[in-house]
Design an enzyme around this catalytic site. Sequence first.
Site, PDB file in Angstrom:
ATOM      1  N   CYS A   1      49.894 -44.006 -48.385  1.00 21.50           N
ATOM      2  CA  CYS A   1      51.008 -44.884 -48.764  1.00 21.50           C
ATOM      3  C   CYS A   1      51.074 -46.113 -47.860  1.00 21.50           C
ATOM      4  O   CYS A   1      51.562 -46.034 -46.728  1.00 21.50           O
ATOM      5  CB  CYS A   1      52.323 -44.100 -48.688  1.00 21.50           C
ATOM      6  SG  CYS A   1      53.771 -45.082 -49.092  1.00 21.50           S
TER       7      CYS A   1
ATOM      8  N   CYS B   1      54.542 -47.300 -46.930  1.00 22.94           N
ATOM      9  CA  CYS B   1      55.170 -46.478 -45.893  1.00 22.94           C
ATOM     10  C   CYS B   1      54.558 -46.754 -44.520  1.00 22.94           C
ATOM     11  O   CYS B   1      55.265 -46.865 -43.528  1.00 22.94           O
ATOM     12  CB  CYS B   1      54.976 -44.994 -46.197  1.00 22.94           C
ATOM     13  SG  CYS B   1      55.328 -44.522 -47.885  1.00 22.94           S
ATOM     14  N   ASP B   2      53.242 -46.825 -44.453  1.00 15.92           N
ATOM     15  CA  ASP B   2      52.563 -46.797 -43.156  1.00 15.92           C
ATOM     16  C   ASP B   2      51.845 -48.094 -42.784  1.00 15.92           C
ATOM     17  O   ASP B   2      51.333 -48.207 -41.661  1.00 15.92           O
ATOM     18  CB  ASP B   2      51.541 -45.635 -43.136  1.00 15.92           C
ATOM     19  CG  ASP B   2      52.230 -44.288 -43.268  1.00 15.92           C
ATOM     20  OD1 ASP B   2      53.410 -44.192 -42.874  1.00 15.92           O
ATOM     21  OD2 ASP B   2      51.607 -43.349 -43.780  1.00 15.92           O
TER      22      ASP B   2
HETATM   23  C1  LIG Z   1      52.083 -39.007 -46.201  1.00 15.17           C
HETATM   24  C2  LIG Z   1      53.293 -39.666 -46.841  1.00 15.17           C
HETATM   25  C3  LIG Z   1      54.072 -40.519 -46.107  1.00 15.17           C
HETATM   26  C4  LIG Z   1      55.184 -41.134 -46.685  1.00 15.17           C
HETATM   27  N1  LIG Z   1      55.960 -41.954 -45.931  1.00 15.17           N
HETATM   28  C5  LIG Z   1      57.062 -42.508 -46.469  1.00 15.17           C
HETATM   29  C6  LIG Z   1      57.896 -43.363 -45.693  1.00 15.17           C
HETATM   30  O1  LIG Z   1      57.614 -43.632 -44.517  1.00 15.17           O
HETATM   31  N2  LIG Z   1      58.992 -43.890 -46.302  1.00 15.17           N
HETATM   32  C7  LIG Z   1      59.304 -43.629 -47.608  1.00 15.17           C
HETATM   33  O2  LIG Z   1      60.336 -44.109 -48.097  1.00 15.17           O
HETATM   34  N3  LIG Z   1      58.530 -42.852 -48.370  1.00 15.17           N
HETATM   35  C8  LIG Z   1      57.425 -42.272 -47.835  1.00 15.17           C
HETATM   36  N4  LIG Z   1      56.614 -41.496 -48.601  1.00 15.17           N
HETATM   37  C9  LIG Z   1      56.970 -41.299 -50.005  1.00 15.17           C
HETATM   38  C10 LIG Z   1      58.112 -40.277 -50.114  1.00 15.17           C
HETATM   39  O3  LIG Z   1      57.769 -39.122 -49.380  1.00 15.17           O
HETATM   40  C11 LIG Z   1      58.392 -39.921 -51.573  1.00 15.17           C
HETATM   41  O4  LIG Z   1      58.642 -41.095 -52.306  1.00 15.17           O
HETATM   42  C12 LIG Z   1      59.607 -38.996 -51.672  1.00 15.17           C
HETATM   43  O5  LIG Z   1      59.427 -37.834 -50.899  1.00 15.17           O
HETATM   44  C13 LIG Z   1      59.877 -38.595 -53.114  1.00 15.17           C
HETATM   45  O6  LIG Z   1      60.957 -37.739 -53.106  1.00 15.17           O
HETATM   46  P1  LIG Z   1      61.245 -36.718 -54.298  1.00 15.17           P
HETATM   47  O7  LIG Z   1      62.502 -36.035 -53.931  1.00 15.17           O
HETATM   48  O8  LIG Z   1      61.175 -37.422 -55.589  1.00 15.17           O
HETATM   49  O9  LIG Z   1      60.027 -35.691 -54.319  1.00 15.17           O
HETATM   50  P2  LIG Z   1      59.155 -34.907 -53.210  1.00 15.17           P
HETATM   51  O10 LIG Z   1      59.421 -35.379 -51.838  1.00 15.17           O
HETATM   52  O11 LIG Z   1      57.788 -34.996 -53.765  1.00 15.17           O
HETATM   53  O12 LIG Z   1      59.707 -33.428 -53.351  1.00 15.17           O
HETATM   54  C14 LIG Z   1      59.453 -32.648 -54.486  1.00 15.17           C
HETATM   55  C15 LIG Z   1      60.080 -31.291 -54.289  1.00 15.17           C
HETATM   56  O13 LIG Z   1      59.966 -30.554 -55.509  1.00 15.17           O
HETATM   57  C16 LIG Z   1      59.638 -29.223 -55.193  1.00 15.17           C
HETATM   58  N5  LIG Z   1      59.052 -28.609 -56.388  1.00 15.17           N
HETATM   59  C17 LIG Z   1      57.956 -28.989 -57.087  1.00 15.17           C
HETATM   60  N6  LIG Z   1      57.743 -28.152 -58.117  1.00 15.17           N
HETATM   61  C18 LIG Z   1      58.735 -27.229 -58.069  1.00 15.17           C
HETATM   62  C19 LIG Z   1      59.071 -26.078 -58.852  1.00 15.17           C
HETATM   63  N7  LIG Z   1      58.337 -25.705 -59.894  1.00 15.17           N
HETATM   64  N8  LIG Z   1      60.149 -25.352 -58.513  1.00 15.17           N
HETATM   65  C20 LIG Z   1      60.923 -25.722 -57.464  1.00 15.17           C
HETATM   66  N9  LIG Z   1      60.670 -26.792 -56.696  1.00 15.17           N
HETATM   67  C21 LIG Z   1      59.575 -27.525 -56.990  1.00 15.17           C
HETATM   68  C22 LIG Z   1      58.726 -29.331 -53.984  1.00 15.17           C
HETATM   69  O14 LIG Z   1      58.681 -28.108 -53.267  1.00 15.17           O
HETATM   70  C23 LIG Z   1      59.451 -30.435 -53.210  1.00 15.17           C
HETATM   71  O15 LIG Z   1      60.469 -29.872 -52.426  1.00 15.17           O
HETATM   72  C24 LIG Z   1      55.502 -40.862 -48.048  1.00 15.17           C
HETATM   73  C25 LIG Z   1      54.710 -40.003 -48.790  1.00 15.17           C
HETATM   74  C26 LIG Z   1      53.627 -39.391 -48.208  1.00 15.17           C
HETATM   75  C27 LIG Z   1      52.774 -38.429 -49.010  1.00 15.17           C
END
Ligand SMILES: Cc1cc2nc3c(=O)[nH]c(=O)nc-3n(C[C@H](O)[C@H](O)[C@H](O)COP(=O)(O)OP(=O)(O)OC[C@H]3O[C@@H](n4cnc5c(N)ncnc54)[C@H](O)[C@@H]3O)c2cc1C
Length: 320
Positions: free
Chosen positions: A137, A140-141
Amino acid sequence: MATHRTKMLIIGSGPAGYSAAIYAARAMLEPIVVQGLQPGGQLTITTDVENYPGYREVVQGPWMMEEMKAQAESVGTRMMYDIITEVDLENGSPFRAVADSGDEFIADTIVIATGAQAKWLGVPGEEALGGKGVSACATCDGFFYRGKKVAVIGGGNTAVEEALYLTNHSDDVTIIHRRDEFRAEKILQERVFKSDKINVMWNKTVESFEAGEDGTLGHLNLRDTVTGETSTLEVDGAFVAIGHAPATELFEGKLPMHSGKYLQVEPGTPKTAIPGVFAAGDVTDSVYRQAVTAAGMGCMAALDAERFLATMEDAREAAE
Ligand SMILES: Cc1cc2nc3c(=O)[nH]c(=O)nc-3n(C[C@H](O)[C@H](O)[C@H](O)COP(=O)(O)OP(=O)(O)OC[C@H]3O[C@@H](n4cnc5c(N)ncnc54)[C@H](O)[C@@H]3O)c2cc1C
């Protein structure tokens, strides 16, 4: 095995799921969050987070997600460490979902916040150097590589956009692509070719990521896909940009999807095609993919779910 009755079932425990939970719990909806395989979501696999509003110092992703979880619990959210394996949406509210443990959920509304996962190359060194020079990302980084030498791996829109974004921080950006042309939109390609900060290495794959003396990324080992020749590229940071996979298998054939299996919502809202079912965060967002946007959508989903419940209640009272 138990049956849980709830006004709101939140599937997923990333920023979208926890934010929906905070809003829903404060509206006395007593939400249940099923956390999934990755409690806390994607930010639990990163280190420094510097762009989430409210923290002047750099914070650690896992810590930030623990804070969100604690906040959601403190206002009345029930957390369950389980995975939803089955959902039944076709008969309308109340919906039924089943978890891996065999527990059943009967929910008036569902917020789908199952997120997405970045796709990785799966080559040696990639995982070990994650957060130590290897990232998925740039938004992000990228900031951590100001004035440094970086590479982007991929050839689609994501890769090209990441490379263009990185030119805000670095004058030395190399795109490594396994073919001899990009799949990215022409307009983005033109911007790349015009930039004097971006160099493209065609027909190259990354065979491994190697650490330097300080333990962070030092160089990439490359192989030419045409001649088979090997070479190395010294870089401080490498961004794997070969796409994302939204976690939507559960909803295939049940909810409409867009651009590569992201859940379709009514524009500007978290409403899916089924009243009472909402989608928030990376599971529906192929564009922004940030913690703060996911959290914002989680808030919107909880507020819309609350309105949906109020409308159902009005209809029930009118019918009595
Ligand atoms: C390495 C990395 C670094 C990042 N750094 C940043 C940053 O510095 N700043 C920033 O703003 N963004 C950053 N991001 C992006 C950010 O992490 C995502 O945009 C954000 O986490 C998305 O949030 P979300 O809640 O949509 O989903 P996610 O964080 O993807 O969470 C999804 C959740 O759904 C759950 N889940 C999936 N399937 C099921 C199921 N069948 N039953 C129950 N639960 C389920 C998973 O266990 C998880 O808890 C980064 C991403 C990565 C990979």
